[in-house]
Write a protein that holds these residues in place. Structure first.
Motif, mmCIF file in Angstrom:
data_model
loop_
_atom_site.group_PDB
_atom_site.id
_atom_site.type_symbol
_atom_site.label_atom_id
_atom_site.label_comp_id
_atom_site.label_asym_id
_atom_site.label_seq_id
_atom_site.Cartn_x
_atom_site.Cartn_y
_atom_site.Cartn_z
ATOM 1 N N THR A 13 28.461 -25.432 11.805
ATOM 2 C CA THR A 13 27.210 -25.949 12.365
ATOM 3 C C THR A 13 26.447 -26.825 11.379
ATOM 4 O O THR A 13 25.891 -27.854 11.766
ATOM 5 C CB THR A 13 26.297 -24.799 12.862
ATOM 6 O OG1 THR A 13 26.095 -23.878 11.805
ATOM 7 C CG2 THR A 13 26.902 -24.101 14.050
ATOM 8 N N GLU A 58 26.675 -24.913 20.224
ATOM 9 C CA GLU A 58 27.795 -24.122 20.744
ATOM 10 C C GLU A 58 28.763 -23.683 19.647
ATOM 11 O O GLU A 58 29.490 -22.696 19.821
ATOM 12 C CB GLU A 58 28.568 -24.913 21.799
ATOM 13 C CG GLU A 58 27.834 -25.074 23.116
ATOM 14 C CD GLU A 58 28.699 -25.779 24.152
ATOM 15 O OE1 GLU A 58 29.817 -25.301 24.406
ATOM 16 O OE2 GLU A 58 28.248 -26.805 24.678
ATOM 17 N N SER A 61 28.991 -20.015 18.522
ATOM 18 C CA SER A 61 29.627 -19.013 19.378
ATOM 19 C C SER A 61 31.069 -18.718 18.964
ATOM 20 O O SER A 61 31.623 -17.694 19.347
ATOM 21 C CB SER A 61 29.628 -19.493 20.836
ATOM 22 O OG SER A 61 30.583 -20.544 21.005
ATOM 23 N N GLN A 63 33.487 -20.275 20.115
ATOM 24 C CA GLN A 63 34.312 -20.673 21.260
ATOM 25 C C GLN A 63 34.580 -22.169 21.280
ATOM 26 O O GLN A 63 35.387 -22.639 22.069
ATOM 27 C CB GLN A 63 33.644 -20.257 22.569
ATOM 28 C CG GLN A 63 33.518 -18.746 22.746
ATOM 29 C CD GLN A 63 34.848 -18.037 22.767
ATOM 30 O OE1 GLN A 63 35.202 -17.339 21.833
ATOM 31 N NE2 GLN A 63 35.605 -18.239 23.820
ATOM 32 N N HIS A 82 37.870 -26.180 23.105
ATOM 33 C CA HIS A 82 37.032 -25.180 23.758
ATOM 34 C C HIS A 82 37.919 -24.004 24.143
ATOM 35 O O HIS A 82 38.812 -24.148 24.987
ATOM 36 C CB HIS A 82 36.370 -25.757 25.021
ATOM 37 C CG HIS A 82 35.376 -26.821 24.740
ATOM 38 N ND1 HIS A 82 34.027 -26.611 24.861
ATOM 39 C CD2 HIS A 82 35.524 -28.109 24.328
ATOM 40 C CE1 HIS A 82 33.386 -27.727 24.544
ATOM 41 N NE2 HIS A 82 34.270 -28.645 24.220
ATOM 42 N N GLY A 85 36.799 -18.323 27.560
ATOM 43 C CA GLY A 85 36.338 -16.967 27.300
ATOM 44 C C GLY A 85 36.515 -16.002 28.455
ATOM 45 O O GLY A 85 36.051 -14.878 28.375
#
Length: 176
Positions: A13, A58, A61, A63, A82, A85
């Motif tokens: 991030t 995102e 996460s 993911q 991606h 999930g």
């Protein structure tokens, strides 16, 4: 012509936040050059920045993986992985927004991003990948060359940045 040295990184991030200006420019360039990537030619830099800010959020996460390609230390391409999930799809992931700046195309950057995304999927325990692309775009040839299986094209699935219809061709690749 020699190919540039290309480095592929998966950003966390913090690094993704720092890369927002470069990512925004790559998306702006893709749309300006007619890529059907979810935006129209009337979208603004603020729209592109908002998109990338959402992707950065995102990343926490786990993911979503954000890959970037660097040439001469400059970010010139990007791709996303991606992870799906859903409980019944722990083996699957989707490749999204494979973008290479127009100034750096035809140098193997898209291929390097795809190979790195496939490797990241394997490391994450995913062995079935899916993606879609503009039915008439150059990426379609890339995916075929890299061994992806073409499923079919849905006409008028999206719009080109100028508002004209765009069919989307869907692909999958079994990594098992």
């Amino acid at each position: 012509m020699t190919k540039p040295d290309i480095a592929i990184d998966i950003l966390d991030t913090g690094a993704a936040g720092a890369a927002l200006p470069a990512l925004t420019d790559i998306l702006r360039d893709a749309v300006a050059n007619g890529a059907s990537v979810g935006f129209m030619d009337w979208n603004t830099l603020a729209d592109f920045e908002r998109y990338w800010t959402g992707i950065v959020a995102e990343l926490a996460s786990g993911q979503v993986f954000l890959l970037v390609a660097r040439s001469a230390s400059k970010i010139v391409g990007t791709a996303q992985l991606h992870l799906i999930g859903k409980p019944n799809q722990p083996h699957r992931a989707e490749i999204a927004k494979v973008l290479v700046h127009s100034s750096a195309r035809r140098q193997g950057i898209g291929e390097a991003l795809m190979r790195a995304a496939e490797a990241a999927a394997r490391e994450a325990g995913r062995n079935l990948l899916v993606l879609d692309t503009d039915e008439n775009g150059a990426a379609r040839r890339l995916y075929n060359r890299l061994g992806w299986s073409e499923v079919g094209t849905i006409p008028r699935f999206a719009l080109m940045p100028d508002g004209s219809d765009c069919g989307s061709t869907f692909f999958y690749k079994n990594l098992a």
